[in-house]
Design a protein around this motif. Structure first.
Motif, PDB file in Angstrom:
ATOM      1  N   LEU A  44      25.899 -21.885  40.564  1.00 46.02           N
ATOM      2  CA  LEU A  44      24.530 -22.409  39.951  1.00 46.02           C
ATOM      3  C   LEU A  44      23.478 -21.348  39.891  1.00 46.02           C
ATOM      4  N   LYS A  45      23.415 -20.415  40.475  1.00 40.82           N
ATOM      5  CA  LYS A  45      22.783 -19.320  40.166  1.00 40.82           C
ATOM      6  C   LYS A  45      22.752 -18.479  38.946  1.00 40.82           C
ATOM      7  N   ARG A  46      24.077 -18.290  38.804  1.00 39.66           N
ATOM      8  CA  ARG A  46      24.651 -17.768  37.275  1.00 39.66           C
ATOM      9  C   ARG A  46      23.920 -18.662  36.084  1.00 39.66           C
ATOM     10  N   ALA A  47      24.534 -20.103  36.355  1.00 41.03           N
ATOM     11  CA  ALA A  47      24.183 -20.763  35.403  1.00 41.03           C
ATOM     12  C   ALA A  47      22.370 -20.998  35.084  1.00 41.03           C
ATOM     13  N   LYS A  48      21.743 -20.876  36.159  1.00 35.17           N
ATOM     14  CA  LYS A  48      20.370 -20.704  35.809  1.00 35.17           C
ATOM     15  C   LYS A  48      19.726 -19.623  35.423  1.00 35.17           C
ATOM     16  N   GLU A  49      20.589 -18.415  35.540  1.00 29.76           N
ATOM     17  CA  GLU A  49      20.183 -17.124  34.945  1.00 29.76           C
ATOM     18  C   GLU A  49      20.315 -17.177  33.297  1.00 29.76           C
ATOM     19  N   GLU A  50      21.604 -17.719  33.259  1.00 33.71           N
ATOM     20  CA  GLU A  50      22.153 -17.895  32.104  1.00 33.71           C
ATOM     21  C   GLU A  50      21.325 -18.904  31.181  1.00 33.71           C
ATOM     22  N   ALA A  51      20.831 -19.763  31.703  1.00 31.00           N
ATOM     23  CA  ALA A  51      19.727 -20.589  31.103  1.00 31.00           C
ATOM     24  C   ALA A  51      18.429 -19.963  30.718  1.00 31.00           C
ATOM     25  N   MET A  52      18.294 -19.379  31.447  1.00 28.72           N
ATOM     26  CA  MET A  52      16.812 -18.472  31.522  1.00 28.72           C
ATOM     27  C   MET A  52      16.920 -17.606  30.270  1.00 28.72           C
ATOM     28  N   GLN A  53      18.192 -16.798  30.210  1.00 26.08           N
ATOM     29  CA  GLN A  53      18.351 -15.935  29.145  1.00 26.08           C
ATOM     30  C   GLN A  53      18.256 -16.660  27.663  1.00 26.08           C
ATOM     31  N   LYS A  54      18.868 -18.041  27.686  1.00 28.84           N
ATOM     32  CA  LYS A  54      18.677 -18.477  26.412  1.00 28.84           C
ATOM     33  C   LYS A  54      17.366 -18.823  25.907  1.00 28.84           C
ATOM     34  N   GLU A  55      16.399 -18.655  26.706  1.00 27.62           N
ATOM     35  CA  GLU A  55      14.976 -18.947  26.509  1.00 27.62           C
ATOM     36  C   GLU A  55      14.744 -18.119  25.242  1.00 27.62           C
TER      37      GLU A  55
END
Length: 255
Positions: A44-55
């Motif tokens: 979930l940490k990785r998914a959260k970071e990936e989502a933030m990078q998609k910003e």
């Protein structure tokens, strides 16, 4: 043309958001081991970071659509603007849900470690009781020595209930969510059984030591009376010897 390119970018982002929701938010997760829970936290940490990078990509798409709308005829505005609004809303909702779930799982992970910490502290205390009970198992000595051992045991038994209450609350919190329930129930059953057994043994030992103290006090009293009696007799006999009294003259004392 530009419209097709923009719609493709919008579609790709929608697909990624849908896939992320299915993979991290829609599935039913079961955490039966600490390893599974830890893995879920890391994912979930990785998914959260990936989502933030998609910003950055979402911002680029937003800028591209807004730039296109500014130059394109009004007829092309509405559909694209609506698709962009849906994308931004979906993306923000995904980030919010990922952040929320990640925070929850991190709190669960911290809760698990806090439970282990309290269990460790209480088991160390139970180890001390066990050692103290062994030390007082066949204690020898007078009333004073036995009394000191009893006081030492009673001081050890005056242990606050706070840690045990915390263990119950933390375990309840985790098992209510179906997290590590089998493992936690097993640990709690083992701990509670040991706690009850040592408590009962400690109560028995306290009573036994109290009886030993009473017995030792009675023995000490009897010995003191004998010593006092012997001292009187010794003094009397010493006086007879000093006065050169013959044993035949005092048959009772002679005996």
């Amino acid at each position: 043309d530009k419209t097709v390119s923009l719609r493709k970018d919008l579609s790709e982002m929608h697909e990624w958001i849908t896939q992320a929701e299915e993979e991290y938010l829609e599935r039913d997760f079961e955490y039966k081991t600490p390893g599974e829970l830890q893995k879920a936290v890391e994912e979930l940490k990785r998914a959260k970071e990936e989502a933030m990078q998609k910003e950055v990509k979402v911002k680029l798409i937003t800028d591209s659509v807004n730039n296109f709308i500014a130059k394109a005829p009004p007829a092309a505005h509405e559909a694209l603007k609506k698709e962009l609004d849906v994308l931004i809303t979906s993306y923000q909702r995904l980030c919010s849900r990922l952040n929320g779930k990640c925070k929850t799982l991190e709190e669960v992970w911290a809760c698990w470690h806090e439970l282990l910490s309290y269990l460790d502290a209480e088991n160390k205390w139970l180890n001390e009781i066990e050692l103290k009970l062994k030390a007082t198992e066949n204690i020898q000595g007078g009333a004073e020595e036995i009394s000191e051992s009893l006081d030492s045991l009673e001081r050890l038994m005056r242990h606050p209930e706070d840690n045990r209450n915390q263990i119950r609350e933390l375990a309840q919190t985790l098992t209510d969510g179906g997290i590590l329930d089998e493992l936690i129930n097993e640990k709690l059953e083992k701990f509670n059984t040991r706690w009850e057994e040592l408590q009962q043994e400690a109560v028995r030992r306290q009573k036994s030591l109290e009886q030993s103290i009473q017995s030792a006090q009675e023995t000490d009293k009897t010995l003191r009376l004998i010593q006092e009696s012997l001292a009187v007799i010794d003094k009397q006999l010493a006086a007879y010897i000093a006065d050169r009294v013959d044993a035949g003259q005092v048959p009772q004392e002679a005996q």
